[in-house]
Design an enzyme around this catalytic site. Structure first.
Site, PDB file in Angstrom:
ATOM      1  N   ASP A 108       0.712  -1.672  -0.183  1.00 20.43           N
ATOM      2  CA  ASP A 108      -0.239  -0.091   0.046  1.00 20.43           C
ATOM      3  C   ASP A 108       0.891   1.238   0.207  1.00 20.43           C
ATOM      4  O   ASP A 108       0.283   2.114   0.617  1.00 20.43           O
ATOM      5  CB  ASP A 108      -0.966  -0.691   1.058  1.00 20.43           C
ATOM      6  CG  ASP A 108      -2.024  -0.878   0.985  1.00 20.43           C
ATOM      7  OD1 ASP A 108      -2.451  -0.998  -0.382  1.00 20.43           O
ATOM      8  OD2 ASP A 108      -2.704  -1.592   1.683  1.00 20.43           O
ATOM      9  N   ASP A 168      -7.219  -3.677  -4.376  1.00 20.71           N
ATOM     10  CA  ASP A 168      -6.838  -2.478  -4.143  1.00 20.71           C
ATOM     11  C   ASP A 168      -5.776  -2.563  -4.866  1.00 20.71           C
ATOM     12  O   ASP A 168      -5.325  -0.829  -4.783  1.00 20.71           O
ATOM     13  CB  ASP A 168      -7.416  -2.767  -2.620  1.00 20.71           C
ATOM     14  CG  ASP A 168      -7.670  -3.747  -1.560  1.00 20.71           C
ATOM     15  OD1 ASP A 168      -8.358  -4.711  -2.421  1.00 20.71           O
ATOM     16  OD2 ASP A 168      -7.748  -3.103  -1.151  1.00 20.71           O
ATOM     17  N   GLY A 226      -8.767 -17.606  -6.290  1.00 21.77           N
ATOM     18  CA  GLY A 226      -9.484 -16.093  -5.730  1.00 21.77           C
ATOM     19  C   GLY A 226      -9.379 -16.362  -4.361  1.00 21.77           C
ATOM     20  O   GLY A 226     -10.371 -17.640  -4.137  1.00 21.77           O
ATOM     21  N   THR A 228     -11.232 -14.663  -0.744  1.00 25.14           N
ATOM     22  CA  THR A 228     -11.806 -13.554   0.430  1.00 25.14           C
ATOM     23  C   THR A 228     -10.174 -12.719   1.069  1.00 25.14           C
ATOM     24  O   THR A 228     -10.325 -14.046   1.965  1.00 25.14           O
ATOM     25  CB  THR A 228     -13.329 -12.377   0.298  1.00 25.14           C
ATOM     26  OG1 THR A 228     -13.192 -11.409   0.227  1.00 25.14           O
ATOM     27  CG2 THR A 228     -13.399 -13.609   2.181  1.00 25.14           C
ATOM     28  N   ARG A 240     -16.676  -2.586  -1.495  1.00 25.13           N
ATOM     29  CA  ARG A 240     -14.861  -2.153  -1.904  1.00 25.13           C
ATOM     30  C   ARG A 240     -14.329  -2.747  -3.716  1.00 25.13           C
ATOM     31  O   ARG A 240     -13.427  -1.793  -3.284  1.00 25.13           O
ATOM     32  CB  ARG A 240     -14.327  -1.967  -1.111  1.00 25.13           C
ATOM     33  CG  ARG A 240     -13.740  -0.234  -0.670  1.00 25.13           C
ATOM     34  CD  ARG A 240     -13.561   0.014   0.620  1.00 25.13           C
ATOM     35  NE  ARG A 240     -12.518  -0.874   1.419  1.00 25.13           N
ATOM     36  CZ  ARG A 240     -13.248  -0.886   2.476  1.00 25.13           C
ATOM     37  NH1 ARG A 240     -14.241  -1.298   2.987  1.00 25.13           N
ATOM     38  NH2 ARG A 240     -11.881  -1.769   3.346  1.00 25.13           N
ATOM     39  N   TRP A 244     -12.921   0.063  -6.007  1.00 21.19           N
ATOM     40  CA  TRP A 244     -11.469  -0.485  -6.362  1.00 21.19           C
ATOM     41  C   TRP A 244     -11.237  -0.759  -8.624  1.00 21.19           C
ATOM     42  O   TRP A 244     -10.269  -0.019  -8.512  1.00 21.19           O
ATOM     43  CB  TRP A 244     -10.562  -1.384  -5.294  1.00 21.19           C
ATOM     44  CG  TRP A 244     -10.073  -0.937  -3.612  1.00 21.19           C
ATOM     45  CD1 TRP A 244     -10.824  -1.698  -2.618  1.00 21.19           C
ATOM     46  CD2 TRP A 244      -9.746   0.362  -3.308  1.00 21.19           C
ATOM     47  NE1 TRP A 244     -10.025  -1.429  -2.034  1.00 21.19           N
ATOM     48  CE2 TRP A 244      -9.773  -0.300  -2.219  1.00 21.19           C
ATOM     49  CE3 TRP A 244     -10.159   1.398  -4.073  1.00 21.19           C
ATOM     50  CZ2 TRP A 244      -9.598   1.590  -0.981  1.00 21.19           C
ATOM     51  CZ3 TRP A 244      -9.393   2.767  -3.115  1.00 21.19           C
ATOM     52  CH2 TRP A 244      -9.407   2.655  -1.985  1.00 21.19           C
TER      53      TRP A 244
HETATM   54  N1  GLY Z   1      -6.985  -1.391   0.801  1.00 29.82           N
HETATM   55  C1  GLY Z   1      -7.701  -2.204   2.199  1.00 29.82           C
HETATM   56  C2  GLY Z   1      -9.172  -2.082   2.258  1.00 29.82           C
HETATM   57  O1  GLY Z   1      -9.989  -1.090   1.108  1.00 29.82           O
HETATM   58  O2  GLY Z   1      -9.856  -1.990   3.254  1.00 29.82           O
END
Ligand code: GLY
Length: 386
Positions: A108, A168, A226, A228, A240, A244
């Site tokens: 990140d 993300d 894949g 989660t 979310r 992203w």
């Molecule tokens: N990038 C981590 C989240 O969206 O929680």
């Protein structure tokens, strides 16, 4: 409601978004940021709030850049020097974080440094910001795995149990593309491009829904499966995560000569199809108005920024108007504008539901992307940070 009916409703709502309405939202956001800044000083707010209040923290999470990004944005909107002063103090803190490699063993780095040093460079052309962008890009590049052609998201580099990417990550790539533009060294761009292609081929399912994370075989680099991390189940659609993708794809296309991937429209359709009656998504699309759970307003704020980005290169029909309809729902029904004691900008976000983290609370990325969306709508020529 069918997807067409939802879009028609969003288009009707978009007509209510006037410059005056946008300025009203912007003003209350800036006021909150100013109040928060008085309380945090040169420290940072926590990733998510508790009972509407952020904890005061060090520069030690993946989310600190959102705060600094809001300071830069508040400075650009108001011209008030107090925002610039604290933003530059933050830049110093981000330098120390790089110098000591403090909590940087993850991907990140783009979230952290695009919104702090990257934004700072766009606003001030300051050399320290430029140096930090390049040093941060080196840290991110060091997580690139040749076997599998991806940037490893979390854990010790090469750990077979953590041999995966997450959706993300799309938002971390612009830092690498920009590092090549700044330095002329193509290694950043090459890694970003390969990672981007791997994301498109793995974590996005054939039906344009998304996994949160995707594992690879550490021996061969072949895509495995894949799974989660923050979604409801491995096969569900974490709201979310889908956002992203809606933001990340047009964002990265800005650095590429190729057209937007063919399934981009379908990715956006999935998101709109799953919106409930009030057009603000549940945190995972396993839930709906008949089987409700908590909403995640931050997923909508991110999707709005994605649609605004998509509208620039006509990647989705009526993207800007749909985004306007969405922001109207957030501003009217999910904002903290009349809540003096709430430090967030947006109510009803979710951080990590399974972990009981930040449920039904403001969070920093929801606040940041809401603010960025307001700024983009108020000033279409503004140079975005992400
Ligand atoms: N990038 C981590 C989240 O969206 O929680």
């Amino acid at each position: 409601m069918t997807i067409e009916e939802k879009k028609a409703r969003l288009l009707r709502l978009s007509e209510k978004v006037t410059e005056e309405w946008l300025k009203e939202q912007m003003d209350y956001c800036i006021q909150k940021i100013e109040q928060n800044m008085d309380r945090f000083g040169t420290k940072f707010p926590s990733a998510c709030a508790t009972n509407g209040r952020y904890r005061i923290k060090e520069n030690d999470d993946w989310t600190n850049g959102f705060w600094t990004g809001m300071l830069w944005l508040a400075y650009e909107w108001t011209g008030k020097e107090k925002f610039l002063i604290i933003a530059m103090e933050n830049i110093q803190s981000f330098k120390e974080r790089l110098d000591t490699h403090f909590v940087l063993d993850h991907h990140d780095i783009g979230f952290l440094y695009s919104l702090s040093a990257g934004a700072g460079y766009k606003v001030t052309m300051n050399d320290l910001c430029r140096e930090e962008m390049l040093a941060a890009a080196d840290v991110l590049l060091a997580r690139y795995q040749e076997r599998g052609s991806f940037i490893q998201a979390w854990g010790k580099y090469g750990d077979p149990k953590e041999y995966r990417l997450i959706i993300d990550s799309l938002i971390n790539l612009p830092l690498l593309f920009e590092a090549t533009d700044l330095s002329g060294n193509t290694c950043y761009r090459e890694a970003a491009l390969k990672h981007y292609q791997t994301v498109l081929q793995t974590v996005i399912r054939e039906d344009a829904t998304t996994y949160h994370t995707y594992y690879f075989d550490p021996e061969t680099g072949n895509p495995s499966y894949g799974a989660t991390h923050q979604g409801h189940s491995d096969n569900s659609i974490w709201a979310r995560g889908q956002s992203w993708a809606i933001l990340g794809i047009p964002l990265n296309q800005n650095f590429l000569p190729t057209p937007i991937p063919e399934n981009y429209g379908a990715i956006v359709d999935v998101f709109i199809e799953h919106l409930p009656e009030d057009l603000v998504p549940y945190w995972d699309f396993d839930f709906n108005d008949q089987n409700p759970s908590d909403k995640d307003s931050s997923a909508l704020a991110i999707a709005i920024c994605g649609l605004l980005e998509a509208s620039i290169n006509q990647a989705y029909p009526q993207a800007k108007l749909l985004a306007q309809g969405m922001i109207y729902q957030l501003g009217e029904y999910y904002s903290t504008k009349d809540m003096e004691n709430n430090e967030g900008l947006l109510l009803h976000g979710v951080y990590a539901h399974a972990e009981g983290k930040g449920i039904d609370e403001p969070n920093l990325w929801g606040d940041y992307f809401y603010l960025q969306a307001l700024m983009c709508l108020l000033n279409p020529n503004w140079t975005r940070y992400l």
